[in-house]
Design an enzyme around this catalytic site. Structure first.
Site, PDB file in Angstrom:
ATOM      1  CB  SER A  95       2.905  29.311 -15.520  1.00 57.89           C
ATOM      2  OG  SER A  95       2.494  30.549 -15.744  1.00 57.89           O
ATOM      3  CE1 TYR A 100       3.492  27.605 -20.561  1.00 59.17           C
ATOM      4  CE2 TYR A 100       2.154  29.574 -19.586  1.00 59.17           C
ATOM      5  CZ  TYR A 100       3.333  28.720 -19.752  1.00 59.17           C
ATOM      6  OH  TYR A 100       4.509  28.818 -19.068  1.00 59.17           O
ATOM      7  CE  LYS A 156       4.932  25.127 -18.300  1.00 55.91           C
ATOM      8  NZ  LYS A 156       6.306  24.542 -18.283  1.00 55.91           N
TER       9      LYS A 156
HETATM   10  N1  UFG Z   1       2.135  44.066 -24.008  1.00 50.72           N
HETATM   11  C1  UFG Z   1       1.744  44.987 -24.737  1.00 50.72           C
HETATM   12  N2  UFG Z   1       2.355  44.989 -25.944  1.00 50.72           N
HETATM   13  C2  UFG Z   1       2.985  43.973 -26.323  1.00 50.72           C
HETATM   14  C3  UFG Z   1       3.496  42.928 -25.605  1.00 50.72           C
HETATM   15  C4  UFG Z   1       2.859  42.826 -24.350  1.00 50.72           C
HETATM   16  O1  UFG Z   1       1.123  45.726 -24.441  1.00 50.72           O
HETATM   17  O2  UFG Z   1       3.707  44.069 -27.696  1.00 50.72           O
HETATM   18  C5  UFG Z   1       1.473  44.009 -22.684  1.00 50.72           C
HETATM   19  C6  UFG Z   1       0.657  42.720 -22.451  1.00 50.72           C
HETATM   20  O3  UFG Z   1      -0.783  43.078 -23.048  1.00 50.72           O
HETATM   21  C7  UFG Z   1       0.540  42.547 -20.998  1.00 50.72           C
HETATM   22  C8  UFG Z   1       2.047  42.876 -20.581  1.00 50.72           C
HETATM   23  O4  UFG Z   1       2.313  43.623 -21.733  1.00 50.72           O
HETATM   24  O5  UFG Z   1      -0.240  43.256 -20.260  1.00 50.72           O
HETATM   25  C9  UFG Z   1       3.046  41.827 -20.339  1.00 50.72           C
HETATM   26  O6  UFG Z   1       2.786  40.984 -21.709  1.00 50.72           O
HETATM   27  P1  UFG Z   1       3.748  39.623 -21.853  1.00 50.72           P
HETATM   28  O7  UFG Z   1       3.591  39.115 -23.305  1.00 50.72           O
HETATM   29  O8  UFG Z   1       5.341  40.159 -21.958  1.00 50.72           O
HETATM   30  O9  UFG Z   1       3.558  38.700 -20.650  1.00 50.72           O
HETATM   31  P2  UFG Z   1       2.396  38.135 -20.031  1.00 50.72           P
HETATM   32  O10 UFG Z   1       2.023  38.746 -19.028  1.00 50.72           O
HETATM   33  O11 UFG Z   1       1.146  38.229 -21.273  1.00 50.72           O
HETATM   34  O12 UFG Z   1       2.900  36.331 -19.959  1.00 50.72           O
HETATM   35  C10 UFG Z   1       3.562  36.090 -19.151  1.00 50.72           C
HETATM   36  C11 UFG Z   1       4.535  34.936 -19.309  1.00 50.72           C
HETATM   37  C12 UFG Z   1       3.451  33.732 -19.548  1.00 50.72           C
HETATM   38  C13 UFG Z   1       2.837  33.505 -18.379  1.00 50.72           C
HETATM   39  C14 UFG Z   1       2.012  34.657 -18.142  1.00 50.72           C
HETATM   40  C15 UFG Z   1       0.895  34.395 -17.204  1.00 50.72           C
HETATM   41  O13 UFG Z   1       5.067  35.389 -20.666  1.00 50.72           O
HETATM   42  O14 UFG Z   1       4.349  32.697 -19.953  1.00 50.72           O
HETATM   43  O15 UFG Z   1       2.685  35.710 -18.178  1.00 50.72           O
HETATM   44  O16 UFG Z   1       0.065  35.323 -17.092  1.00 50.72           O
HETATM   45  F1  UFG Z   1       2.064  32.365 -18.816  1.00 50.72           F
END
Ligand code: UFG
Length: 347
Positions: free
Chosen positions: A124, A150, A154
């Site tokens: 990741s 997490y 990894k």
């Molecule tokens: N977000 C919102 N509202 C929501 C969900 C997400 O504003 O309801 C925002 C988050 O704050 C973030 C972006 O959308 O800025 C993307 O969020 P995600 O949860 O979809 O994904 P992440 O970037 O947090 O996480 C992803 C993968 C993880 C990995 C990570 C690495 O899902 O497995 O990237 O940074 F580890």
């Protein structure tokens, strides 16, 4: 090739099995169904029953794993089985280390004992933590300083592979591996056969589509004061079918006799903000998708996107789907036809 796919009934694992089957390979899927879906296994078996079997079991079961590797003459392992919620890992680190580190350690020992020579590992971009601004887009050489259990689990997986590679070279027992460092995996099978079904769902695109389905009243935007053009976080969304293809390419590129060690970033190299994702979902679904502003979510870096050059040059990885609307459309195709996820899938 005879391939063992761990986590085969999960989101990325199932799409990878489909790609392997479509390319004519023999696939044994292993999944404990803690978060995977038996229906995904049934859909894959219906695709190629003579070349696919889902075995329900755990990667930490050494006897089971070793017998599968030996009896099915497995030539390569693609290892997805893991817990994968950043937030959950902060609250339950023990569980993440037990499953992601402990389970993988058993898997690798079994592979070594049986002499399986290839491993493609689902890593990741969370292993990079929060890279400094001058290292965005993020190259594989970026220091790995994960900020969550997490991400650390990894990274430890990558270290275990490196150590196994060194030990294998010293023992002259061919072994090669690739660490696939994903950015934000999104979308669903273009033929509508497989999809994304997480409980709980926290990822942005599925959450937004659940609003369009009427399952949520609004989407929460976690932070609108980031140093980005519209104030919301920017991420690199890579389509799950492109990602699956990259795993096949990696498996066949690995040269065990040379003790290959690879790490590849898998993203598109383009970033989209949270607001851009919501706008894309409005265009694709025709739904207004109400949103409310919330404070920042802990641990969210402002901008994360990939430097794609190494994967392109070494792996030949060029994502086919880079248009955000197309990514969201493929997810919407699944969500609107499967409003209850795999429970909606016909059996
Ligand atoms: N977000 C919102 N509202 C929501 C969900 C997400 O504003 O309801 C925002 C988050 O704050 C973030 C972006 O959308 O800025 C993307 O969020 P995600 O949860 O979809 O994904 P992440 O970037 O947090 O996480 C992803 C993968 C993880 C990995 C990570 C690495 O899902 O497995 O990237 O940074 F580890």
């Amino acid at each position: 090739m005879n391939v063992l796919v761990t986590g085969a009934a999960g989101y990325i694992g199932s799409h990878c099995c489909k790609a392997l089957l479509d390319a004519g390979h023999q696939v044994i899927g292993l999944d404990n169904l803690f978060r995977g879906h038996a229906q995904a296994g049934e859909i894959l078996a219906a695709r190629a029953s003579d070349r696919f079997q889902l075995v329900v079991g755990d990667i930490a079961d050494r006897v089971l794993v070793e017998s599968l590797l030996r009896d099915r003459k497995i030539e390569g392992v693609i290892h997805f089985a893991a817990l994968a919620y950043v937030g959950e890992s902060v609250d339950q680190p023990g569980s993440y280390y037990r499953h992601n580190v402990g389970g993988m350690q058993v898997l690798l020992e079994a592979m070594h004992a049986v002499g399986v020579q290839r491993c493609v590992f689902s890593s990741s971009c969370a292993t990079y933590g929060e890279p400094p601004e001058q290292l965005i887009p993020i190259p594989e050489t970026c220091p790995q300083n994960p900020v969550s259990p997490y991400g650390r689990s990894k990274l430890i997986g990558e270290w275990m592979l490196r150590d196994l590679s060194v030990a294998s070279a010293r023992a002259k027992r061919p072994f090669a591996f690739a660490a696939m460092r994903y950015f934000n995996v999104a979308g669903c099978a273009l033929d509508g056969s497989l999809g994304e079904d997480h409980t709980p769902e926290t990822h942005l695109i599925p959450v937004v589509l659940e609003v369009a389905l009427g399952k949520r009243p609004h989407v929460q935007i976690f932070g609108t004061d980031y140093p980005t053009p519209d104030g919301t976080c920017i991420r690199d969304y890579v389509h799950v079918e492109d990602l699956a293809r990259a795993h096949l390419a990696a498996l066949f590129k690995l040269d065990p006799a040379r003790f290959d060690q690879h790490a590849w970033n898998l993203g598109t190299g383009s970033g989209f903000s949270v607001l851009q994702v919501i706008e894309a979902a409005r265009r694709v679904t025709g739904h207004a998708i109400p949103m409310i502003h919330q404070p920042r979510r802990a641990g969210d870096p402002a901008r994360l996107f990939s430097d794609t050059r190494r994967a392109e040059v070494e792996l030949g990885f060029v994502p086919g789907i880079t248009d955000l609307d197309e990514i969201v459309r493929s997810a919407w195709q699944w969500f609107r036809t499967h409003p209850q996820g795999y429970r909606s899938a016909s059996r």
